[in-house]
Design a protein around this motif. Sequence first.
Motif, mmCIF file in Angstrom:
data_model
loop_
_atom_site.group_PDB
_atom_site.id
_atom_site.type_symbol
_atom_site.label_atom_id
_atom_site.label_comp_id
_atom_site.label_asym_id
_atom_site.label_seq_id
_atom_site.Cartn_x
_atom_site.Cartn_y
_atom_site.Cartn_z
ATOM 1 N N ARG A 32 -11.334 13.119 28.797
ATOM 2 C CA ARG A 32 -12.173 13.262 29.986
ATOM 3 C C ARG A 32 -11.449 12.664 31.178
ATOM 4 N NH1 ARG A 32 -17.623 14.924 28.965
ATOM 5 N NH2 ARG A 32 -17.618 15.513 26.780
ATOM 6 N N GLU A 33 -11.941 12.960 32.373
ATOM 7 C CA GLU A 33 -11.320 12.465 33.596
ATOM 8 C C GLU A 33 -12.331 11.694 34.429
ATOM 9 O OE1 GLU A 33 -9.736 15.873 35.588
ATOM 10 O OE2 GLU A 33 -7.995 15.971 34.271
ATOM 11 N N ASP A 36 -16.118 12.826 35.403
ATOM 12 C CA ASP A 36 -16.810 13.572 34.352
ATOM 13 C C ASP A 36 -18.022 12.789 33.865
ATOM 14 O OD1 ASP A 36 -14.885 15.497 34.556
ATOM 15 O OD2 ASP A 36 -13.917 15.049 32.635
ATOM 16 N N GLU A 37 -19.017 13.534 33.374
ATOM 17 C CA GLU A 37 -20.219 12.909 32.831
ATOM 18 C C GLU A 37 -20.191 12.975 31.311
ATOM 19 O OE1 GLU A 37 -23.680 14.538 34.699
ATOM 20 O OE2 GLU A 37 -23.321 13.384 36.525
ATOM 21 N N VAL A 38 -20.664 11.899 30.672
ATOM 22 C CA VAL A 38 -20.673 11.772 29.217
ATOM 23 C C VAL A 38 -22.073 11.349 28.799
ATOM 24 C CG1 VAL A 38 -19.640 10.554 27.255
ATOM 25 C CG2 VAL A 38 -18.248 11.081 29.250
ATOM 26 N N THR A 49 -27.308 9.695 31.020
ATOM 27 C CA THR A 49 -25.981 10.256 31.206
ATOM 28 C C THR A 49 -25.185 9.290 32.058
ATOM 29 O OG1 THR A 49 -26.900 12.498 31.143
ATOM 30 C CG2 THR A 49 -24.702 12.255 32.065
ATOM 31 N N GLU A 51 -21.469 8.476 34.212
ATOM 32 C CA GLU A 51 -20.341 9.104 34.907
ATOM 33 C C GLU A 51 -19.170 8.131 34.915
ATOM 34 O OE1 GLU A 51 -19.110 10.505 39.410
ATOM 35 O OE2 GLU A 51 -21.226 10.313 38.890
ATOM 36 N N ARG A 99 -5.729 10.038 35.948
ATOM 37 C CA ARG A 99 -7.189 10.011 35.838
ATOM 38 C C ARG A 99 -7.731 10.395 34.463
ATOM 39 N NH1 ARG A 99 -7.142 14.729 39.954
ATOM 40 N NH2 ARG A 99 -6.578 16.468 38.611
ATOM 41 N N GLU A 100 -6.893 10.881 33.573
ATOM 42 C CA GLU A 100 -7.348 11.313 32.252
ATOM 43 C C GLU A 100 -7.385 10.128 31.281
ATOM 44 O OE1 GLU A 100 -5.823 14.275 28.742
ATOM 45 O OE2 GLU A 100 -5.458 14.870 30.817
#
Length: 144
Positions: A32-33, A36-38, A49, A51, A99-100
């Motif tokens: 994810r970067e 992104d939302e997880v 959720t 971010e 960013r990853e």
Amino acid sequence: MATFNVVVSDPDSGQSVTREIDGQDANRFMGREIGDEVDGSAVDLDGFTVEITGGSDDAGRPLRPDVRGPALKEILLTGGTGYNPTREGERRRVTVRGREISDAVAQLNVKISEGDGDRLVAMGVEEPEEEAADDDEDESDDAE
């Protein structure tokens, strides 16, 4: 297998808590970067959720949202994440990470972006109100 310290913050109250995750929960963040939302269940926040807002690797180098990929990169900075200049016009070449999210990341910063319920109770900062109300009733029964 990756292990992260995840700092979960609530932007409304300004409170934050640190959780250590590994295994399957850590794998939800891999690849994810920033931005992104997880699903929040990865950090024990069921129904919420989160971010990804940033982080750092094991050497303390920050993740930069404007650098692609998970690799290290030397970039010329005039300010922002990873460098605070002391005078106007000062620039410096700084090593940052992309960013990853990868195995090299040691800490992740996330904020709660969506969800139903009391955020502070879910984070474990405050006690649920229902339990406090039940305790008050028990004390008044003992006084009679």
